[in-house]
Write an enzyme that holds these catalytic residues in place. Sequence first.
Site, PDB file in Angstrom:
ATOM      1  N   LYS A 105       0.776  -1.297   0.068  1.00 21.84           N
ATOM      2  CA  LYS A 105      -0.010   0.054  -0.095  1.00 21.84           C
ATOM      3  C   LYS A 105       0.979   1.253  -0.082  1.00 21.84           C
ATOM      4  O   LYS A 105       0.500   2.247  -0.563  1.00 21.84           O
ATOM      5  CB  LYS A 105      -0.891   0.019   1.235  1.00 21.84           C
ATOM      6  N   GLU A 129      -5.420  -6.884  -3.596  1.00 26.04           N
ATOM      7  CA  GLU A 129      -6.541  -6.875  -2.516  1.00 26.04           C
ATOM      8  C   GLU A 129      -5.900  -7.060  -1.233  1.00 26.04           C
ATOM      9  O   GLU A 129      -6.486  -6.429  -0.162  1.00 26.04           O
ATOM     10  CB  GLU A 129      -7.173  -8.191  -2.602  1.00 26.04           C
ATOM     11  N   VAL A 132      -5.330  -3.754   1.608  1.00 23.60           N
ATOM     12  CA  VAL A 132      -6.112  -2.970   2.488  1.00 23.60           C
ATOM     13  C   VAL A 132      -7.155  -4.034   3.325  1.00 23.60           C
ATOM     14  O   VAL A 132      -7.587  -5.079   2.619  1.00 23.60           O
ATOM     15  CB  VAL A 132      -7.159  -2.147   1.878  1.00 23.60           C
ATOM     16  N   ILE A 136      -9.979  -9.152   4.183  1.00 27.12           N
ATOM     17  CA  ILE A 136     -11.415  -8.808   3.765  1.00 27.12           C
ATOM     18  C   ILE A 136     -11.434  -8.261   2.521  1.00 27.12           C
ATOM     19  O   ILE A 136     -10.603  -7.361   2.060  1.00 27.12           O
ATOM     20  CB  ILE A 136     -11.654  -7.240   4.955  1.00 27.12           C
ATOM     21  N   GLY A 187       3.669  -8.824  16.320  1.00 27.62           N
ATOM     22  CA  GLY A 187       4.234  -8.987  15.158  1.00 27.62           C
ATOM     23  C   GLY A 187       3.299  -8.369  14.091  1.00 27.62           C
ATOM     24  O   GLY A 187       3.306  -8.734  12.985  1.00 27.62           O
ATOM     25  N   ASP A 201       0.253   4.726   7.577  1.00 30.46           N
ATOM     26  CA  ASP A 201      -0.315   3.282   6.989  1.00 30.46           C
ATOM     27  C   ASP A 201      -1.877   3.315   6.813  1.00 30.46           C
ATOM     28  O   ASP A 201      -2.133   3.311   5.571  1.00 30.46           O
ATOM     29  CB  ASP A 201      -0.293   1.984   8.054  1.00 30.46           C
ATOM     30  N   LYS A 205      -3.811   3.408   2.811  1.00 32.48           N
ATOM     31  CA  LYS A 205      -4.760   2.454   2.604  1.00 32.48           C
ATOM     32  C   LYS A 205      -6.202   3.476   2.139  1.00 32.48           C
ATOM     33  O   LYS A 205      -6.683   3.068   0.984  1.00 32.48           O
ATOM     34  CB  LYS A 205      -5.083   1.684   3.793  1.00 32.48           C
ATOM     35  N   GLY A 302      -2.225 -10.238   9.674  1.00 32.11           N
ATOM     36  CA  GLY A 302      -1.886 -11.487   9.909  1.00 32.11           C
ATOM     37  C   GLY A 302      -1.451 -12.412   8.723  1.00 32.11           C
ATOM     38  O   GLY A 302      -2.162 -11.950   7.642  1.00 32.11           O
TER      39      GLY A 302
HETATM   40  N1  HSE Z   1       0.571  -2.883   9.994  1.00 32.36           N
HETATM   41  C1  HSE Z   1      -0.742  -3.164   9.306  1.00 32.36           C
HETATM   42  C2  HSE Z   1      -1.731  -2.943  10.520  1.00 32.36           C
HETATM   43  C3  HSE Z   1      -1.092  -4.572   8.763  1.00 32.36           C
HETATM   44  O1  HSE Z   1      -1.240  -2.661  11.751  1.00 32.36           O
HETATM   45  O2  HSE Z   1      -2.883  -2.575  10.141  1.00 32.36           O
HETATM   46  C4  HSE Z   1      -0.791  -4.549   7.511  1.00 32.36           C
HETATM   47  O3  HSE Z   1      -1.554  -3.555   6.726  1.00 32.36           O
END
Ligand code: HSE
Length: 431
Positions: A105, A129, A132, A136, A187, A201, A205, A302
Site C-alpha cells: 500500500k 487486494e 487494505v 477482507i 508482530g 499506513d 490505504k 496476519g
Molecule cells: N501494519 C498494518 C496494521 C498491517 O497494523 O494494520 C498491514 O497492513
Amino acid sequence: MKKINVGLVGFGNIGSGVVKILRERKSLLSEKIGLEINIKKVCDLDISRQRNVNLAKDMLTRDVKDIINDPQIDILVELIGGVHPAKEFILEALKKGKNVVTANKALLAQAGQELFSEAADRGKNIYFEASVGAGIPIIKSLREGLVANRFYSIFGIVNGTSNYILSSMSKNNCSFQEALKVARSKGFAEKDPTLDIEGMDSAHKLILLTYLGFGKFVGLKDVFVEGISHIALADINYAKELGFAIKLLAIAKKDGEDLEVKVHPTLLPENHLLSSVDGVFNAIYVASDLAGDLLFYGPGAGQLSAASAVVSDLVDLTQDIKAGLFRPTLNIIEDKTVKKLRKVDDFKSRYYIRFMVLDKPGVLARISGVLAKFGISIGSVSQKERNKTQFIPVVMLIHEAKEKDMRNALSVINRMDVIKEKPVVIRMEEA
Ligand code: HSE
C-alpha cells in the site's frame, strides 16, 4: 491441466503464507478454477532462514532477474514492501509482459498512478487486494460487487496496530507505551511502527479506497493525517465517561461537491458499530446509493489473512489468463460530482478538548471568551479534579466548528499563562 507460473518476490511472513496456502489447498483450488497455480521461483535476500514452509533449493533465488526474465512466469507477486526497489521490480515485470499482484500500500499510495497507467498501456493488470484490510475483500467489493454505485462515504478502521493499542488502553487501563510494546511483540506492526501510529499506513490505504470509490488518486500531501501518539489513557477514560470510544479513522466523505480525505483519531458514540471493533480487527463502512450502508469487518493483519487475499488475486488473474482475456480492472471512472478536495481549514466537526489548566477563578471564562470570539460554541464542560497547586484537566465538548476557527482560537489559548501544555484535541464524528 494448464499451469500458470508465478514468481514470488519477498519470502517473509505473507510470502510463506501464500506458498503454504497454494500447497495445502492445491487440489481444492485446481478443482475450483480448472488450472494449477504453480509457484516457480521465490526470491528473497535471505534464502537460508527456516520458514514454516520448505522449498526445494532450486526454487529459491536471491536475484529477482531469475523471475523477471523468465518468460514462463506469468505473474509476479511482490511482497517485499517499501517503495524501492519494489517499484522497479514491478515496472520491469510489466515490461516483460507479466501481470502483478502486490500487498504494497505504501508503494501504490505513492506511485500507483504511474504503475497503473504503465500496466494499462501494456494490457496488464495489477491486483492489490491484500493492501487494505488483509483478507477482507474490500477492494474487489468496491471494484466489482458495488460497481454500479456512487459512494457518499467510505470510512473506517484500517490499521490493526493502532486499533489494538487504543482498544487495549481502554480495556486494560494501560498506557500507550505499554500497549505499543504488546502490539509489536504480536508482530502485526509495520517494520517502522511510526507508520501505524502516526496514521501513515491508514493514509496509504485510504488513498487506495478513495481511488476505488471516487476515482480520484489523491496525493499523500492532500490527505490530512494525524496519528494517535498524543492520546493519553486519561482521554480514553474521559471519552468513555461521556459515552464515546476513541478510534483512529480513515475517512473519505462527500459533502456537497467537496470530498474530504483524512485520517485522525475520532470520538465515536459508544453505540456506533465501529466503536465495538477491537484489537487488530479492521472495519470499513461504505455508504453507497444503491446497496445502502455496508460494513466490512475482519482481521486487518496476519499471515494467512493477507495471504488469502493474495491467493484470491492470483485466482482472478489466472482466470483471465486462461480465457485469454484482458479485463481492465484499473479502469476507474472519476466521480464527476466531486468538484474539489476540501482543504483542512474548511473541515467542520464537533470536538473533544482536554486542557490542562490552573485551578483558579476566571480561567474558564478566559478560555470560553476566546472561543466565543471565534464563533465557537461550547456544548459541555467538566473539570476533572480539584487541586489548587497543580494543573488539572478540564474537558470540553465543542459544538460544530470550522477547523480554521478552532486552530486560531487554540493558538491564542495556548499562549495563556494558566495553560500548562498543548491541549489534546480530538474530532468527533456522528456518522
Ligand atoms: N501494519 C498494518 C496494521 C498491517 O497494523 O494494520 C498491514 O497492513
